[in-house]
Design an enzyme around this catalytic site. Structure first.
Site, mmCIF file in Angstrom:
data_model
loop_
_atom_site.group_PDB
_atom_site.id
_atom_site.type_symbol
_atom_site.label_atom_id
_atom_site.label_comp_id
_atom_site.label_asym_id
_atom_site.label_seq_id
_atom_site.Cartn_x
_atom_site.Cartn_y
_atom_site.Cartn_z
ATOM 1 C CE LYS A 89 21.734 19.218 63.359
ATOM 2 N NZ LYS A 89 21.241 20.047 62.248
ATOM 3 C CG MET A 121 23.355 28.091 58.889
ATOM 4 S SD MET A 121 22.745 27.514 57.279
ATOM 5 C CE MET A 121 24.276 26.960 56.519
ATOM 6 C CB CYS A 122 23.793 22.821 62.343
ATOM 7 S SG CYS A 122 22.469 22.726 61.103
ATOM 8 C CB VAL A 123 28.540 24.648 64.376
ATOM 9 C CG1 VAL A 123 29.565 24.910 65.486
ATOM 10 C CG2 VAL A 123 28.943 23.409 63.580
ATOM 11 C CB THR A 126 24.139 22.687 68.369
ATOM 12 O OG1 THR A 126 23.262 22.225 67.318
ATOM 13 C CG2 THR A 126 24.295 21.587 69.408
#
Length: 205
Positions: A89, A121-123, A126
């Site tokens: 990603k 952020m990414c956790v 998503t």
């Protein structure tokens, strides 16, 4: 929802558990705990036949997670097979401009457990998109992590990483399950794709 009544999930999404973030000087605080919890989730998901998705962030040139550098490599070994996949990603959100949505739809995912880094952020990004797409979302509180939030002189002191992680999870709102530990998460195999006439959660493209 208590640990005793937590229903199983059929998909595990492991977000950016890459060498740069869990080893060496750039590791998140208490990285050993994170690695232990994510390894346990992986083992149980595989044993149950759940879908396992490793998200792998492609950082920009010069970043610690720049593609094909040591820091970019996934920390946990990937077990090849139809129920385990790696999705690279370019953004925080694992669904944005990737094949993650199609992968979940193709396996008939109804519920996901999301773990890894970085919490805010990414956790979070998503998990939020998974909620928006109608999936049941579990974010076990001891299986995601981040760095301390640095101070802003005259405005705020350093915010410890553990506090940042908890706030990031709670910011997902009441639809996400964020108060259970990784040990309470159990798994089952996906039931398979729904037909065109089926209704229910987890059907959004």
């Amino acid at each position: 929802m208590t640990a005793q009544t937590l229903p199983p999930v059929d998909t595990l999404i492991v977000v950016d558990v890459q060498s740069a973030f869990v080893t060496g000087d750039g590791a998140v605080p208490d990285a050993a705990r994170l690695v232990d919890r994510t390894a346990g989730l992986l083992a149980r998901a595989r044993a149950a036949g759940a879908l396992v998705v490793h998200l792998q962030n492609d950082g920009p040139p010069g970043a610690e997670d720049e593609p094909h550098t040591p820091g970019w490599e996934l920390h946990h070994p990937v077990v090849p097979g139809p129920a385990e996949a790696v999705v690279r990603k370019p953004y925080d959100d694992g669904f944005r401009e990737t094949g993650l949505g199609a992968l979940l739809a193709g396996h008939g995912t109804r519920a996901v457990a999301v773990c890894g880094v970085m919490s805010e952020m990414c956790v979070q990004a998503t998990a939020r998109t998974a909620l928006d797409r109608g999936y049941r979302v579990v974010v076990p509180y001891d299986a995601h992590a981040t760095q301390d939030c640095p101070p802003v002189p005259g405005v705020a002191d350093t915010v410890p990483a553990a506090v940042v992680s908890r706030v990031a999870a709670y910011a997902l709102g009441s639809d996400a399950e964020v108060t259970d530990p990784a040990a309470a998460v159990s798994f089952t195999a996906p039931a398979g794709p729904r037909g065109p006439g089926d209704a229910g959660r987890g059907t959004a493209a």
